[in-house]
Design a protein around this motif. Sequence first.
Motif, PDB file in Angstrom:
ATOM      1  N   MET A 291      -5.673-103.615 119.241  1.00  0.00           N
ATOM      2  CA  MET A 291      -6.419-103.564 120.500  1.00  0.00           C
ATOM      3  C   MET A 291      -6.373-102.179 121.138  1.00  0.00           C
ATOM      4  O   MET A 291      -7.337-101.741 121.770  1.00  0.00           O
TER       5      MET A 291
ATOM      6  N   TYR B  45      -3.623-107.904 128.487  1.00  0.00           N
ATOM      7  CA  TYR B  45      -3.838-108.527 127.166  1.00  0.00           C
ATOM      8  C   TYR B  45      -3.169-109.901 127.087  1.00  0.00           C
ATOM      9  O   TYR B  45      -2.895-110.404 125.993  1.00  0.00           O
TER      10      TYR B  45
ATOM     11  N   PHE C  67     -20.196-101.359 132.471  1.00  0.00           N
ATOM     12  CA  PHE C  67     -19.142-100.877 131.571  1.00  0.00           C
ATOM     13  C   PHE C  67     -19.789-100.411 130.282  1.00  0.00           C
ATOM     14  O   PHE C  67     -20.752-101.019 129.811  1.00  0.00           O
ATOM     15  N   GLU C  68     -19.235 -99.342 129.701  1.00  0.00           N
ATOM     16  CA  GLU C  68     -19.630 -98.926 128.360  1.00  0.00           C
ATOM     17  C   GLU C  68     -18.416 -98.428 127.600  1.00  0.00           C
ATOM     18  O   GLU C  68     -17.583 -97.700 128.141  1.00  0.00           O
ATOM     19  N   ARG C  69     -18.355 -98.811 126.310  1.00  0.00           N
ATOM     20  CA  ARG C  69     -17.304 -98.345 125.408  1.00  0.00           C
ATOM     21  C   ARG C  69     -17.938 -97.448 124.343  1.00  0.00           C
ATOM     22  O   ARG C  69     -18.841 -97.872 123.634  1.00  0.00           O
ATOM     23  N   SER C  70     -17.453 -96.219 124.240  1.00  0.00           N
ATOM     24  CA  SER C  70     -18.005 -95.281 123.253  1.00  0.00           C
ATOM     25  C   SER C  70     -17.764 -95.786 121.842  1.00  0.00           C
ATOM     26  O   SER C  70     -16.735 -96.419 121.559  1.00  0.00           O
ATOM     27  N   ASP C  71     -18.669 -95.473 120.935  1.00  0.00           N
ATOM     28  CA  ASP C  71     -18.452 -95.773 119.519  1.00  0.00           C
ATOM     29  C   ASP C  71     -17.159 -95.087 119.072  1.00  0.00           C
ATOM     30  O   ASP C  71     -16.906 -93.926 119.410  1.00  0.00           O
TER      31      ASP C  71
ATOM     32  N   ALA D 266     -11.113 -97.942 120.571  1.00  0.00           N
ATOM     33  CA  ALA D 266     -10.436 -99.183 120.166  1.00  0.00           C
ATOM     34  C   ALA D 266     -11.057-100.380 120.884  1.00  0.00           C
ATOM     35  O   ALA D 266     -11.582-100.240 121.985  1.00  0.00           O
ATOM     36  N   PRO D 267     -11.015-101.565 120.244  1.00  0.00           N
ATOM     37  CA  PRO D 267     -11.738-102.721 120.793  1.00  0.00           C
ATOM     38  C   PRO D 267     -11.243-103.182 122.160  1.00  0.00           C
ATOM     39  O   PRO D 267     -12.018-103.743 122.928  1.00  0.00           O
ATOM     40  N   GLY D 268      -9.973-102.942 122.474  1.00  0.00           N
ATOM     41  CA  GLY D 268      -9.412-103.504 123.700  1.00  0.00           C
ATOM     42  C   GLY D 268      -9.589-102.632 124.928  1.00  0.00           C
ATOM     43  O   GLY D 268      -8.883-102.828 125.924  1.00  0.00           O
ATOM     44  N   ARG D 269     -10.505-101.705 124.901  1.00  0.00           N
ATOM     45  CA  ARG D 269     -10.596-100.734 125.997  1.00  0.00           C
ATOM     46  C   ARG D 269     -11.150-101.296 127.302  1.00  0.00           C
ATOM     47  O   ARG D 269     -10.871-100.747 128.371  1.00  0.00           O
ATOM     48  N   PHE D 270     -11.952-102.358 127.235  1.00  0.00           N
ATOM     49  CA  PHE D 270     -12.478-102.901 128.489  1.00  0.00           C
ATOM     50  C   PHE D 270     -11.343-103.273 129.449  1.00  0.00           C
ATOM     51  O   PHE D 270     -11.361-102.916 130.627  1.00  0.00           O
ATOM     52  N   ALA D 271     -10.362-103.991 128.918  1.00  0.00           N
ATOM     53  CA  ALA D 271      -9.284-104.488 129.785  1.00  0.00           C
ATOM     54  C   ALA D 271      -8.468-103.348 130.392  1.00  0.00           C
ATOM     55  O   ALA D 271      -7.991-103.456 131.523  1.00  0.00           O
ATOM     56  N   ILE D 272      -8.312-102.268 129.651  1.00  0.00           N
ATOM     57  CA  ILE D 272      -7.555-101.129 130.183  1.00  0.00           C
ATOM     58  C   ILE D 272      -8.349-100.440 131.296  1.00  0.00           C
ATOM     59  O   ILE D 272      -7.809-100.126 132.366  1.00  0.00           O
TER      60      ILE D 272
ATOM     61  N   ILE E 195      -3.366-101.862 136.111  1.00  0.00           N
ATOM     62  CA  ILE E 195      -2.724-100.828 135.284  1.00  0.00           C
ATOM     63  C   ILE E 195      -2.577 -99.575 136.140  1.00  0.00           C
ATOM     64  O   ILE E 195      -3.548 -98.831 136.336  1.00  0.00           O
TER      65      ILE E 195
END
Lengths: 142, 142, 142, 142
Positions: free
Chosen positions: B65, B91, C42-46, C49-55, C96
């Motif tokens: 993750m 998480y 929200f956007e996650r760059s290509d 890591a998959p868990g970046r939304f929650a962070i 966080i």
Amino acid sequence: MSGISLKKARIIIRKAMDAGNAAGMKPLSVVVLDAGGHVIAFERSDGAAPGRFAIAQGKAYGTVMLGMAGKAQMARAEAQAYFMAAVNGVYGGQVIPVPGGVLVRDKRGTVLGAVGVTGDTSDNDAAAALAGIEAAGLLGEA
Amino acid sequence: MSGISLKKARIIIRKAMDAGNAAGMKPLSVVVLDAGGHVIAFERSDGAAPGRFAIAQGKAYGTVMLGMAGKAQMARAEAQAYFMAAVNGVYGGQVIPVPGGVLVRDKRGTVLGAVGVTGDTSDNDAAAALAGIEAAGLLGEA
Amino acid sequence: MSGISLKKARIIIRKAMDAGNAAGMKPLSVVVLDAGGHVIAFERSDGAAPGRFAIAQGKAYGTVMLGMAGKAQMARAEAQAYFMAAVNGVYGGQVIPVPGGVLVRDKRGTVLGAVGVTGDTSDNDAAAALAGIEAAGLLGEA
Amino acid sequence: MSGISLKKARIIIRKAMDAGNAAGMKPLSVVVLDAGGHVIAFERSDGAAPGRFAIAQGKAYGTVMLGMAGKAQMARAEAQAYFMAAVNGVYGGQVIPVPGGVLVRDKRGTVLGAVGVTGDTSDNDAAAALAGIEAAGLLGEA
């Protein structure tokens, strides 16, 4: 020896998957739990949806914790939905009360654990689980 | 084919357990997760404690993750304990930030998933994971 | 008009990512929350890591809920870890407390929401967030 | 390239919103998840209610985790409510089993992720999702 050995768990999983393939079922996922409801082994077939572990475990977990196989759990859920929902509450929401959760016993009838299968129809899942358990020389109650 | 096939996951688990046995480690438990953190396969050696699934998964889950292997997670936890505790909060408490969580990459460096090993010391767990990943023709980052 | 419009949220996200790219940062993920702590965009760059939304959300959520930016939260966590842990308890473990959570204000100083950035070092994450907020004509407090 | 790129996710979101506007729907919110159920991108239209992220995610999450689109989930929930409730339990209460959760596949049929749309009627939400997915050159299953 009490309990399901890892060697037997592997046989259960492979033979359940073989049975599913031979019958033209969708890709199966299979978990084997011990008599305390804890995971011994799990495999997810290629092509199965990512969330299959939790479904397989949920079918097997209620089975071993209640000492009641998936078909009996479903009958109870159909008759008294709030009861199974409440049971799920005290088990942390880990119970999926449908066929595919199968009790595993030795020749004397002692419960050794449970198998959970998911991927096809609930009844097909249960049939595949029974095939795996039988191939391991154990008795299944679906 | 992208991702870790079930066939490769089986190799990883068997070879990690073989490496542990050959080195005289305690009974190991090994999980293989896909690139989304979902279980592909798990096995618990005979004689391992019942709660090993959650430990193995916790080591591998944070790894995939966060895209950060167990050793780096431990370093961060040592330096900034409240940060890793907070990460664990978002998480769902599923992260165990110690060695034994190993990133799995293909030859191009793409993350395919993670392996989690538990049962011996954290460093031995990581060594066994690396042995399994290498045996499957993949690259491990511990 | 009060609040961050979707149009402005898009500008914040794109410009934060542009700033990260221009500075050679790792692939960033960026969330924009409104004044109630709810996700606008929200956007996650290509390659992230998959868990970046929650962070990202965790950094921004504590920021807006406490009205305290990431750097101040970190200072508090360093000085009094149990306090921030307890705060996290009442906020459902969603906080966080590190840099990268940035308060967003209008010209009068009214809090409109928060931005959360993750992917590089916490300080770089905060710098990218500030660049995005400024590009949208708003004021950031990191 | 496997997976949904951020560029494609942006197209899906914009075109789904455009389709909603063109059809006179209420303000939509749209999430795009990857094949592991993790957020790639999300946008909430101005004027939408604050809690729309969780609804959009809930529609898409069950879709990708079960490999079953929203309409099929709703049919199952109508036929066997306790089963979908139990599934929700093992997925941490994150599943909303109604139309608007749409599977995304590539031309070969591989599942790349899911889209979740919320804001109008469930059937309109699903139609907007399909329009976005098609505009990105992908295949949707509602």
